[in-house]
Design a protein around this motif. Sequence first.
Motif, PDB file in Angstrom:
ATOM      1  N   ASP A  78       0.834  -1.221   0.000  1.00 62.21           N
ATOM      2  CA  ASP A  78       0.000   0.000   0.000  1.00 62.21           C
ATOM      3  C   ASP A  78       0.864   1.265   0.000  1.00 62.21           C
ATOM      4  OD1 ASP A  78      -2.312  -1.585   2.361  1.00 62.21           O
ATOM      5  OD2 ASP A  78      -2.129  -1.766   0.170  1.00 62.21           O
ATOM      6  N   ALA A  79       2.001   1.208   0.706  1.00 60.15           N
ATOM      7  CA  ALA A  79       2.888   2.391   0.750  1.00 60.15           C
ATOM      8  C   ALA A  79       3.413   2.694  -0.657  1.00 60.15           C
ATOM      9  CB  ALA A  79       4.047   2.128   1.711  1.00 60.15           C
ATOM     10  N   LEU A  80       3.716   1.647  -1.411  1.00 63.50           N
ATOM     11  CA  LEU A  80       4.252   1.856  -2.775  1.00 63.50           C
ATOM     12  C   LEU A  80       3.180   2.443  -3.689  1.00 63.50           C
ATOM     13  CD1 LEU A  80       6.421  -1.391  -3.100  1.00 63.50           C
ATOM     14  CD2 LEU A  80       7.183   0.941  -2.584  1.00 63.50           C
ATOM     15  N   VAL A  81       1.920   2.066  -3.442  1.00 67.39           N
ATOM     16  CA  VAL A  81       0.823   2.658  -4.236  1.00 67.39           C
ATOM     17  C   VAL A  81       0.736   4.149  -3.928  1.00 67.39           C
ATOM     18  CG1 VAL A  81      -1.680   2.631  -4.630  1.00 67.39           C
ATOM     19  CG2 VAL A  81      -0.464   0.480  -4.267  1.00 67.39           C
ATOM     20  N   GLU A 211      20.939   8.024  -5.721  1.00 64.71           N
ATOM     21  CA  GLU A 211      20.974   7.752  -4.268  1.00 64.71           C
ATOM     22  C   GLU A 211      20.320   6.384  -4.068  1.00 64.71           C
ATOM     23  OE1 GLU A 211      19.035  11.056  -2.278  1.00 64.71           O
ATOM     24  OE2 GLU A 211      18.072   9.637  -0.888  1.00 64.71           O
ATOM     25  N   THR A 212      20.946   5.497  -3.278  1.00 66.08           N
ATOM     26  CA  THR A 212      20.411   4.128  -3.183  1.00 66.08           C
ATOM     27  C   THR A 212      20.027   3.771  -1.750  1.00 66.08           C
ATOM     28  OG1 THR A 212      22.666   3.334  -2.925  1.00 66.08           O
ATOM     29  CG2 THR A 212      21.754   3.316  -5.173  1.00 66.08           C
ATOM     30  N   TRP A 213      18.907   3.071  -1.624  1.00 73.40           N
ATOM     31  CA  TRP A 213      18.348   2.659  -0.333  1.00 73.40           C
ATOM     32  C   TRP A 213      18.026   1.169  -0.383  1.00 73.40           C
ATOM     33  CZ3 TRP A 213      16.457   6.147   3.673  1.00 73.40           C
ATOM     34  CH2 TRP A 213      16.671   7.512   3.375  1.00 73.40           C
ATOM     35  N   LEU A 214      18.257   0.492   0.777  1.00 76.32           N
ATOM     36  CA  LEU A 214      17.837  -0.918   0.891  1.00 76.32           C
ATOM     37  C   LEU A 214      17.003  -1.044   2.159  1.00 76.32           C
ATOM     38  CD1 LEU A 214      17.971  -3.963   0.065  1.00 76.32           C
ATOM     39  CD2 LEU A 214      20.029  -4.141   1.521  1.00 76.32           C
ATOM     40  N   VAL A 215      15.808  -1.637   2.008  1.00 75.58           N
ATOM     41  CA  VAL A 215      14.971  -1.947   3.184  1.00 75.58           C
ATOM     42  C   VAL A 215      14.828  -3.456   3.204  1.00 75.58           C
ATOM     43  CG1 VAL A 215      12.665  -1.725   4.221  1.00 75.58           C
ATOM     44  CG2 VAL A 215      13.713   0.237   3.026  1.00 75.58           C
ATOM     45  N   GLY A 235       6.644  -4.006   5.541  1.00 74.39           N
ATOM     46  CA  GLY A 235       5.267  -3.623   5.890  1.00 74.39           C
ATOM     47  C   GLY A 235       5.231  -2.608   7.018  1.00 74.39           C
ATOM     48  N   GLU A 236       6.333  -2.551   7.793  1.00 72.69           N
ATOM     49  CA  GLU A 236       6.397  -1.578   8.906  1.00 72.69           C
ATOM     50  C   GLU A 236       7.220  -0.353   8.506  1.00 72.69           C
ATOM     51  OE1 GLU A 236       6.292  -5.305  12.077  1.00 72.69           O
ATOM     52  OE2 GLU A 236       8.026  -3.957  12.066  1.00 72.69           O
ATOM     53  N   VAL A 237       8.295  -0.580   7.730  1.00 76.07           N
ATOM     54  CA  VAL A 237       9.227   0.521   7.405  1.00 76.07           C
ATOM     55  C   VAL A 237       8.675   1.426   6.305  1.00 76.07           C
ATOM     56  CG1 VAL A 237      11.501   1.017   6.411  1.00 76.07           C
ATOM     57  CG2 VAL A 237      11.253  -0.781   8.158  1.00 76.07           C
ATOM     58  N   LEU A 238       8.189   0.832   5.214  1.00 80.87           N
ATOM     59  CA  LEU A 238       7.809   1.646   4.046  1.00 80.87           C
ATOM     60  C   LEU A 238       6.714   2.676   4.349  1.00 80.87           C
ATOM     61  CD1 LEU A 238       8.003  -0.978   1.119  1.00 80.87           C
ATOM     62  CD2 LEU A 238       9.772   0.596   1.919  1.00 80.87           C
ATOM     63  N   PRO A 239       5.673   2.298   5.123  1.00 84.68           N
ATOM     64  CA  PRO A 239       4.626   3.304   5.362  1.00 84.68           C
ATOM     65  C   PRO A 239       5.119   4.545   6.124  1.00 84.68           C
ATOM     66  CG  PRO A 239       3.817   1.108   5.870  1.00 84.68           C
ATOM     67  CD  PRO A 239       5.294   0.989   5.680  1.00 84.68           C
ATOM     68  N   LYS A 240       6.285   4.395   6.836  1.00 80.94           N
ATOM     69  CA  LYS A 240       6.757   5.541   7.644  1.00 80.94           C
ATOM     70  C   LYS A 240       7.968   6.220   7.018  1.00 80.94           C
ATOM     71  CE  LYS A 240       7.253   3.011  11.410  1.00 80.94           C
ATOM     72  NZ  LYS A 240       6.875   1.997  12.395  1.00 80.94           N
ATOM     73  N   LEU A 241       8.462   5.669   5.894  1.00 82.95           N
ATOM     74  CA  LEU A 241       9.792   6.089   5.403  1.00 82.95           C
ATOM     75  C   LEU A 241       9.796   7.423   4.657  1.00 82.95           C
ATOM     76  CD1 LEU A 241      12.762   5.274   5.127  1.00 82.95           C
ATOM     77  CD2 LEU A 241      12.171   4.005   3.062  1.00 82.95           C
ATOM     78  N   ALA A 242       8.678   7.670   3.941  1.00 82.43           N
ATOM     79  CA  ALA A 242       8.730   8.835   3.038  1.00 82.43           C
ATOM     80  C   ALA A 242       8.028  10.036   3.656  1.00 82.43           C
ATOM     81  CB  ALA A 242       8.046   8.481   1.730  1.00 82.43           C
ATOM     82  N   LYS A 243       8.545  11.234   3.299  1.00 79.62           N
ATOM     83  CA  LYS A 243       7.782  12.408   3.722  1.00 79.62           C
ATOM     84  C   LYS A 243       7.656  13.363   2.549  1.00 79.62           C
ATOM     85  CE  LYS A 243      11.650  15.023   5.630  1.00 79.62           C
ATOM     86  NZ  LYS A 243      12.170  16.126   5.335  1.00 79.62           N
TER      87      LYS A 243
END
Length: 243
Positions: A78-81, A211-215, A235-243
Amino acid sequence: MDQLVLDSKTWLLVLTGAGVSAESGVPTFRGMDGLWENHPIEDVASPQGFTKDPTLVWRFYSQRRAGASAVKPNPGHDALVAWERHLGDRFLLATQNVDGLHRRAGSQRVVEMHGNLFKTRCSKCSRAPFEDTTVYPEGTVPTCDSCGGRLRPHIVWFGEYLDPADMQRIEDFALRGSTSGGRFVFLAAGTSGLVYPAAGIVNHVSEAGGETWLVNLDPAQNTSKFDNVITGKSGEVLPKLAK
Ligand code: BV8
Ligand code: ZN
């Protein structure tokens, strides 16, 4: 936690692997020690394996087709959507996953690099791949009603080339992102970084100044190639990662 800035100057290429579907209940390859019914997956997911025992290969894919139909997307999908909706055509998702969960979550700008469990094609004639949700009964190998050849899953097996059009779409996006004058970001999530060419994308992005990121839950084979590494569940990191 570090924050991924998604603003009007950001171009974002995301690569997902089996770990992104893990919280939906889809087993990962590493999680099964790379085995299925004691067969190395590289053997079953290969043209040689299909020639040798097509019933075994169809049992493998029918089981995974049934499994993927029974689960649903998780907050990582859902975060990617949400990121795609925010960035529009400055977002592209390349997935190694064949479970179809990204599209079910609502992702549209998706390249399914390794195919899709719910597509079947003829191994003999050039009949186009077709949508197929059938879970074929044990011991059957479906045949093509135009040429009688064996049908096969529309999946990229080990030792097979990925669709050049898919790779071109990813390369074109990376070129536009890295020459846009904005910030080009690559984020990989839920992948062990073992399988090429997907595992090599991070190198191309770094060479292009991105710039590269790994989760990821565990260290990946290519962890050292990433500028930013966040250990955790997608499922826990992605929803909070972006601003
Ligand atoms: C090709 C469809 C040209 C099948 C798949 C030696 C060196 C380098 C390359 C090769 C080599 N020998 C052979 C090759 C080429 C080969 C390859 O890379 N082999 C590997 C094993 C070394 N690649 C190919 O064959 C590709 N084609 O190269 O063509 C060519 C042509 C002819 C001859 C030679 C070369 C085709 C590759 C595509 C294969 N098909 N999928 C199917 O799914 O049934 S790959 C398959 O395995 C998946 O699609 C996926 O890509 C891969 C598994 O990788 P991951 O997705 O990363 O999953 P994994 O379980 O490994 O990791 C999960 C990660 O998630 C873990 O790290 C875990 O910590 C983390 N995790 C778990 N839970 C969570 C989490 N992270 C976050 N949150 C969580 N909750
Ligand atoms: Zn046919």
